[in-house]
Design an enzyme around this catalytic site. Structure first.
Site, PDB file in Angstrom:
ATOM      1  N   LEU B  67       0.357  -1.354  -0.074  1.00  0.00           N
ATOM      2  CA  LEU B  67      -0.117   0.019  -0.024  1.00  0.00           C
ATOM      3  C   LEU B  67       1.137   1.799   0.113  1.00  0.00           C
ATOM      4  O   LEU B  67       0.222   2.122  -0.015  1.00  0.00           O
ATOM      5  CB  LEU B  67      -1.297  -0.438   1.568  1.00  0.00           C
ATOM      6  CG  LEU B  67      -1.939  -1.182   1.260  1.00  0.00           C
ATOM      7  CD1 LEU B  67      -2.941  -1.204   2.762  1.00  0.00           C
ATOM      8  CD2 LEU B  67      -3.104  -1.082   0.253  1.00  0.00           C
ATOM      9  N   ARG B  68       1.953   1.257   0.283  1.00  0.00           N
ATOM     10  CA  ARG B  68       3.067   1.987  -0.308  1.00  0.00           C
ATOM     11  C   ARG B  68       3.105   3.181   0.970  1.00  0.00           C
ATOM     12  O   ARG B  68       3.691   4.333   1.480  1.00  0.00           O
ATOM     13  CB  ARG B  68       2.710   2.463  -1.598  1.00  0.00           C
ATOM     14  CG  ARG B  68       3.326   1.441  -2.516  1.00  0.00           C
ATOM     15  CD  ARG B  68       4.288   1.565  -3.469  1.00  0.00           C
ATOM     16  NE  ARG B  68       4.494   0.551  -3.927  1.00  0.00           N
ATOM     17  CZ  ARG B  68       5.681  -1.001  -4.361  1.00  0.00           C
ATOM     18  NH1 ARG B  68       6.148  -0.786  -3.453  1.00  0.00           N
ATOM     19  NH2 ARG B  68       5.930  -0.942  -5.653  1.00  0.00           N
ATOM     20  N   HIS B 183       9.390 -14.890   0.975  1.00  0.00           N
ATOM     21  CA  HIS B 183       9.826 -14.858  -0.469  1.00  0.00           C
ATOM     22  C   HIS B 183      10.363 -15.357  -1.358  1.00  0.00           C
ATOM     23  O   HIS B 183      11.822 -14.858  -0.693  1.00  0.00           O
ATOM     24  CB  HIS B 183      10.025 -13.326  -0.733  1.00  0.00           C
ATOM     25  CG  HIS B 183      10.352 -12.687  -2.610  1.00  0.00           C
ATOM     26  ND1 HIS B 183       9.242 -12.298  -3.064  1.00  0.00           N
ATOM     27  CD2 HIS B 183      11.300 -12.317  -3.254  1.00  0.00           C
ATOM     28  CE1 HIS B 183       9.983 -11.645  -3.975  1.00  0.00           C
ATOM     29  NE2 HIS B 183      11.596 -12.237  -4.435  1.00  0.00           N
ATOM     30  N   HIS B 236       3.881 -16.124  -3.842  1.00  0.00           N
ATOM     31  CA  HIS B 236       3.617 -16.383  -4.762  1.00  0.00           C
ATOM     32  C   HIS B 236       5.055 -17.074  -6.084  1.00  0.00           C
ATOM     33  O   HIS B 236       5.859 -16.909  -6.267  1.00  0.00           O
ATOM     34  CB  HIS B 236       4.033 -14.773  -5.856  1.00  0.00           C
ATOM     35  CG  HIS B 236       5.106 -13.916  -4.831  1.00  0.00           C
ATOM     36  ND1 HIS B 236       6.367 -14.477  -5.036  1.00  0.00           N
ATOM     37  CD2 HIS B 236       5.454 -12.979  -5.342  1.00  0.00           C
ATOM     38  CE1 HIS B 236       7.200 -13.461  -4.310  1.00  0.00           C
ATOM     39  NE2 HIS B 236       6.170 -12.469  -3.906  1.00  0.00           N
ATOM     40  N   ASP B 309      -0.615  -9.657  -5.088  1.00  0.00           N
ATOM     41  CA  ASP B 309       0.499  -8.858  -5.085  1.00  0.00           C
ATOM     42  C   ASP B 309       0.409  -7.588  -5.272  1.00  0.00           C
ATOM     43  O   ASP B 309       1.137  -7.425  -6.199  1.00  0.00           O
ATOM     44  CB  ASP B 309       1.737 -10.206  -6.056  1.00  0.00           C
ATOM     45  CG  ASP B 309       2.636 -10.415  -5.845  1.00  0.00           C
ATOM     46  OD1 ASP B 309       3.296  -9.595  -4.814  1.00  0.00           O
ATOM     47  OD2 ASP B 309       3.750 -10.701  -5.885  1.00  0.00           O
TER      48      ASP B 309
END
Lengths: 339, 435
Positions: B67-68, B183, B236, B309
């Site tokens: 969401l920065r 990740h 992912h 993502d």
């Protein structure tokens, strides 16, 4: 002829032939040589300066001597107004983005932009944003089309043909835009292409090019070849990463007379320069101008670049790239939903 | 007592795998009756919504979102992210700790939670950094962070490279019964890479990232997990080998789970042709064979979840030569439609298992099910409605989607959080005067 010369991949065989034919004409009359203009000025000036109304900018964002000078001379010998910018003097250093720089140059009404950039695809990105003709003078590891065309023109001059010749490209294939462009061009012109390198300098996945034979033994790879194309080993980046040492590299992959003896008797040696003597080529061989075409390549390079400038300007498509194309992906059919 | 009755809906229940027409009653924000009896229980003052045969499903729980905010509000804010999430049928989302400052401190966890609450839309959760400053060296204050609301621990788009650090993260998290999200990408193989390794990368003169980079970390962490115990989730997954490794680990009864994102089953590396930076993501889009392996993994339940993502990037981060461009694409508004469009072998209840109930279960939040007593986090959608993805209409602040102009199926019409209608497409279109 496409609007831009971005890579050999976009050229049709007829485009390549047109460039090679025009190059042969220049070489025949010597219009690519110094002094030609001066001698011809007394006769008919019009014919010898076909691009006298043209403004060309060479934008070099990576170091280059021969390619930049070659493009400058090519433009000047056609009568064009040529400006060269190299990265050390440009505002890229001041944080301007590539697209902004290009648009600034475009605002000065450039007709033709020649670009070298350290990153693959950068020249294409520029071409999509600009409405002038763009020539790729080397982008990252991607392509260096005018070098491949110079090599092809050189081969044609010396061998009279390209089709059917066995050409071995040797050395750092992995990091070479010259190799990529040459493989594409030679295959389009129906030569038999081989690549010779230690496996660490070959592309990552085996048999990456259809119809290209891969060799890691140089003697085997050179056997019966008509042309041996050497590539420069970027020694500053290589040692201990891709090859153990330049000494070991020269022992197994440096071209000397002993290894060259495996090629055909009339085989010729090419090198895009600059040469690393004692790394990829034996110094003695580097000086043997009967065998080694390195100077021919450079001389031909000017004629080839003249031909490219002329043909793009006179025959290049005027169609613009579609705006917003960067956001639309052409979904390949196989990525449609299964079923 | 506040009641809302949604009538004449296809009730999509992922836990019972059912898809039947009926009604659902919400009382005080909680699901209080489903199917038979729901209408009878509704009183005269209940707000009645006629679903007209549309599908009512548990709201989407998006377990991987950037969401920065704080730090890069020019790309996205919690507010603009929620606007996009609501329209995508997302009722809960978990953001990554790779903000500026990094979410490795209790105060930042609280900041994100507070900003989320203020918006009164999609519920916003976050992961906290597994290691301090995402540096992969020292473990973060996991206990305190978990107490303040962090749903799990991850180093976001960075992989915990050091096996000893990873062992300690897994072991320490086990003591807290906390989720660790990795990740998976081996840095020594992936560093400096632009796209999937292979023929196309070589043609384009781009530096390849080998698929082994992913499998090596998945293999390693599964091996570590056997010794440490605890819960590990791989974010992912994109390659056949890593999916196969998870499949085998699950067969052995290990506590592993994984997700993938729509772009890994909708696109392959070909999308990078022409140096399209909008298709540059991390991990990279893979080969067609790997794309098929992702779909197989979803079909046989090796891959538990689908997450968007969502990685907003502004023009300045994307309009660059590809090696210089940042990774990521937006995905909140397209998550549902891309899943429906590209996973035609999955039924709607199965798709909502991947989108809603499985992520809620892994994250241990009360959501994702059509079940009595559950918060009424719901979405009403038309799974057959086709529409075109148009970036101009995206609510996200950044517009970096490679799916521009793609015709997809499945449109979210209404979204409810705790029984409150937070998104209503018809009302919104009416207000804009658009059709």
């Amino acid at each position: 002829m496409p609007r831009n010369l971005l890579g050999i991949a976009d050229l049709k065989v007829s485009d390549i032939n047109a460039i090679l034919t025009r190059t042969a004409e220049h070489i025949k009359v010597g219009s690519h040589l110094k002094g030609f203009r001066h001698a011809a000025q007394t006769t008919s000036r019009k014919n010898i300066e076909p691009l006298s109304h043209l403004s060309i900018i060479n934008l070099f964002m990576e170091n280059s001597t021969r390619t930049r000078v070659s493009f400058e001379l090519a433009g000047k010998r056609l009568g064009a107004e040529v400006t060269s910018i190299s990265v050390a003097h440009s505002s890229i250093r001041k944080g301007e983005t590539l697209i902004d720089t290009a648009q600034t140059l475009r605002a000065m009404a450039v007709d033709l932009l020649v670009v070298r950039h350290p990153h693959a695809g950068a020249v294409q990105l520029l071409a999509e944003k600009l409405d002038c003709h763009v020539i790729n003078a080397g982008d990252g590891f991607h392509e260096h089309p005018t070098q491949a065309l110079s090599d092809a023109a050189t081969i044609q001059q010396r061998k009279g043909k390209i089709e059917g010749l066995k050409v071995a490209i040797c050395g750092d294939i992995r990091h070479s835009r010259v190799a990529r462009s040459n493989i594409l061009l030679l295959q389009k012109m129906k030569a038999q292409v081989r690549i010779v390198a230690p496996p660490t300098l070959l592309p990552d996945r085996a048999q990456i090019y259809d119809g290209v034979e891969e060799f890691s033994d140089m003697r085997e790879g050179l056997t019966d070849c008509d042309i041996v194309m050497m590539l420069r080993l970027q020694t500053e980046r290589m040692q201990g990463i891709f090859v153990p040492s330049t000494r070991e590299y020269f022992h197994f992959y440096g071209l000397d007379r002993e290894k060259l003896a495996y090629a055909k008797e009339d085989a010729l040696v090419m090198h895009p320069g600059p040469m690393n003597r004692g790394v990829e080529i034996d110094s003695n061989l580097a000086d043997d101008l009967a065998l080694n075409l390195v100077h021919d390549q450079v001389r031909t390079g000017v004629a080839v670049r003249m031909s490219c400038l002329e043909l793009l300007w006179l025959k290049g498509s005027r169609e613009l790239e579609q705006p917003n194309k960067d956001k639309v992906i052409d979904f390949p059919s196989q990525t449609r939903a299964l079923k | 007592m506040e009641q809302t009755l949604i009538e004449n809906a296809r009730l999509i229940n992922p836990s019972s795998d059912s898809d039947e027409t009926g009604s659902l009653l919400i009382e005080n924000g909680v699901i209080s009756a489903i199917g038979i009896g729901a209408s009878e229980r509704a009183n005269g003052e209940a707000l009645r919504i006629d679903a007209m045969g549309l599908a009512l499903a548990p709201g989407i729980v998006d377990m991987r979102v950037q969401l920065r905010e704080p730090g890069e509000e020019h790309k996205e804010t919690i507010s603009s992210g929620i606007a996009a999430a609501k329209a995508g049928g997302i009722t809960s989302m978990v953001c990554l700790p790779s903000t500026k400052p990094v979410i490795d401190d209790v105060s930042v966890v609280q900041f994100v939670a507070r900003r989320g609450r203020e918006e009164k839309g999609t519920k916003v959760y976050c992961y906290a950094a597994a290691t301090q400053g995402l540096r992969g060296e020292q473990i973060s204050e996991m206990g305190l962070l978990k107490e303040s609301g962090a749903l799990g621990f991850t180093d976001a788009e960075r992989t915990i490279q050091d096996a000893r650090v990873m062992t300690r993260v897994l072991r320490y998290a086990r003591g807290l019964d906390a989720l660790v999200v990795q990740h998976p990408e081996d840095r020594s193989l992936a560093e400096g890479g632009d796209m999937n390794q292979g023929r196309l990368a070589d043609r384009l003169g781009l530096v390849g990232i080998p698929p082994e980079a992913e499998a090596i970390i998945v293999d390693r962490d599964i091996r570590l997990l056997r010794g440490t115990g605890g819960r590990c989730h791989f974010a992912h997954l994109t390659t056949r080998a890593s999916i196969e490794a998870v499949r085998a680990a699950k067969r052995d009864g290990l506590n592993v789970s994984c997700d993938t994102a729509p772009h890994y089953f909708c696109l392959n590396e070909e999308a990078l042709k022409g140096y399209r930076t909008f298709a540059k993501v991390t991990p990279p889009l893979r080969s067609e064979e790997d794309r098929e392996a992702v779909i197989e993994g979803l079909l046989d339940d090796t891959i538990d979840c689908i997450a968007s993502d969502h990685s907003p990037q502004d023009q300045d981060s994307k309009r660059l030569p590809l090696p210089l461009a940042d990774c990521g694409m937006i995905g909140l508004e397209t998550l549902f439609a891309l899943s429906v469009t590209y996973l035609q072998d999955l039924s709607l209840p199965q798709i909502f298992r991947k989108l809603s109930s499985n992520p809620a279960k892994i994250l241990r939040i009360e959501s994702g099910l059509l079940q009595l007593g559950m918060p009424a986090d719901l979405l009403l959608c038309d799974p057959d409605k086709t529409w075109k993805i148009e970036e101009e209409r995206m609510r996200s602040k950044s517009k970096n989607t490679p799916f521009q102009e793609l015709e997809v199926r499945g449109l979210v019409m209404k979204t409810f959080v705790d029984g409150r209608l937070i998104f209503d497409r018809e009302a919104e279109q009416g207000a804009n005067g658009a059709g």
